[in-house]
Design a protein around this motif. Structure first.
Motif, mmCIF file in Angstrom:
data_model
loop_
_atom_site.group_PDB
_atom_site.id
_atom_site.type_symbol
_atom_site.label_atom_id
_atom_site.label_comp_id
_atom_site.label_asym_id
_atom_site.label_seq_id
_atom_site.Cartn_x
_atom_site.Cartn_y
_atom_site.Cartn_z
ATOM 1 N N GLU A 189 35.902 49.227 36.850
ATOM 2 C CA GLU A 189 35.037 50.123 36.198
ATOM 3 C C GLU A 189 33.854 49.026 35.538
ATOM 4 O O GLU A 189 32.586 49.488 35.281
ATOM 5 C CB GLU A 189 35.429 50.764 34.963
ATOM 6 N N ARG A 190 33.985 47.798 35.525
ATOM 7 C CA ARG A 190 33.087 46.856 35.370
ATOM 8 C C ARG A 190 32.536 45.990 36.245
ATOM 9 O O ARG A 190 31.938 44.815 36.074
ATOM 10 C CB ARG A 190 33.714 45.882 34.182
ATOM 11 N N GLY A 191 32.915 46.191 37.445
ATOM 12 C CA GLY A 191 32.266 45.545 38.400
ATOM 13 C C GLY A 191 32.941 44.152 38.873
ATOM 14 O O GLY A 191 32.290 43.420 39.646
ATOM 15 N N ILE A 192 34.076 43.987 38.555
ATOM 16 C CA ILE A 192 34.825 42.562 38.414
ATOM 17 C C ILE A 192 35.771 42.789 39.806
ATOM 18 O O ILE A 192 36.546 43.829 39.825
ATOM 19 C CB ILE A 192 35.554 42.292 37.254
ATOM 20 N N HIS A 193 35.439 41.806 40.675
ATOM 21 C CA HIS A 193 36.316 41.669 41.763
ATOM 22 C C HIS A 193 37.823 41.391 41.403
ATOM 23 O O HIS A 193 37.978 40.605 40.388
ATOM 24 C CB HIS A 193 35.807 40.739 42.972
#
Length: 247
Positions: A68-72
């Motif tokens: 949801e926070r764009g973290i791989h």
């Protein structure tokens, strides 16, 4: 440099991977997160990717937060069934730029062992897997053994090979191990071991054994680092680190 956090950093494997990330010239370790730490630390430190080596009970919430926070994420935690994988795909559909890699094993040697076993499997009538780990391992069979069995079964199906022969009609419960997609898997838990697996293949008049031994958890670090470097170019869900390493 990519900013990286390790989830499960207080564990034995998490500690090794944290140190490896910290020592890498092209990666920036911004957080070592344990079970008592807040995931908000990822946002506060600007983490761009995580390595998750937590527990099956914690990993899905960790991944939801990251996606949801764009973290791989590179995930070494086990416990992913089809239901969980479907949930991950749904989350990733809503965040198409994020990459998540489910890696049953970080070891380069173990990845090669799995690939070699799958390549050899169609040429032999019989095949079984023996995995050996330390007695504090919570799951059995290991994620690596399950992945290996699936790869072997797929390779045999594609080649049109029939079922593995087995004339057993009476047995104590568990004597033939677990069965995954028609492949028998046997799990040993022995003090002093780290992570080991052998695939035993047999045909008329010959056998072939493919074995891999991780003698130290340091063997898992190079694969984890390679996964971190590659994951931004592989959005969506990837099963198996080998797809990022050209194997």
């Amino acid at each position: 440099m990519m900013k990286v956090a390790v989830l499960g950093a207080s564990g034995k494997l998490g500690s090794v991977i944290s140190d490896a990330v910290d020592a890498a010239d092209d990666l920036d370790l911004v957080a070592r997160i344990g079970s008592r730490d807040s995931l908000e630390t990822l946002v506060e430190t600007g983490a761009e990717a995580v390595v998750d080596v937590t527990t099956p009970a914690a990993v899905m919430e960790n991944l939801r937060f990251c996606i949801e926070r764009g973290i791989h994420a590179i995930v070494g935690t086990t416990g992913f069934d089809e239901e969980r994988l479907a949930t991950l795909r749904g989350w990733l559909d809503e965040h198409p730029r994020v990459g998540v890699v489910i890696a049953p094993n970080f070891s380069i040697g173990a990845l090669l062992m799995m690939q070699l076993a799958a390549k050899a499997a169609p040429f032999f009538e019989s095949v079984e897997i023996v995995e050996l780990h330390h007695p504090t391992k919570a799951d059995a069979p290991s994620g690596t053994a399950q992945r290996t069995a699936a790869l072997i079964a797929d390779a045999r199906r594609e080649a049109g090979v029939g079922p593995v022969p087995d004339a057993t009609t009476t047995a104590l419960e568990g004597a033939r191990g677990a069965e995954i997609d028609g492949i028998h898997v046997h799990a040993l838990r022995i003090r002093g071991l780290v992570a080991h697996q052998e695939v035993v293949l047999g045909g008329v008049g010959e056998t072939l054994t493919i074995r891999h031994d991780s003698l130290d958890r340091a063997s898992f670090a190079p694969g984890a680092l390679a996964g971190l470097r590659a994951v931004p170019a592989h959005p969506g869900l990837t099963i198996g680190l080998e797809h990022l390493l050209g194997l």
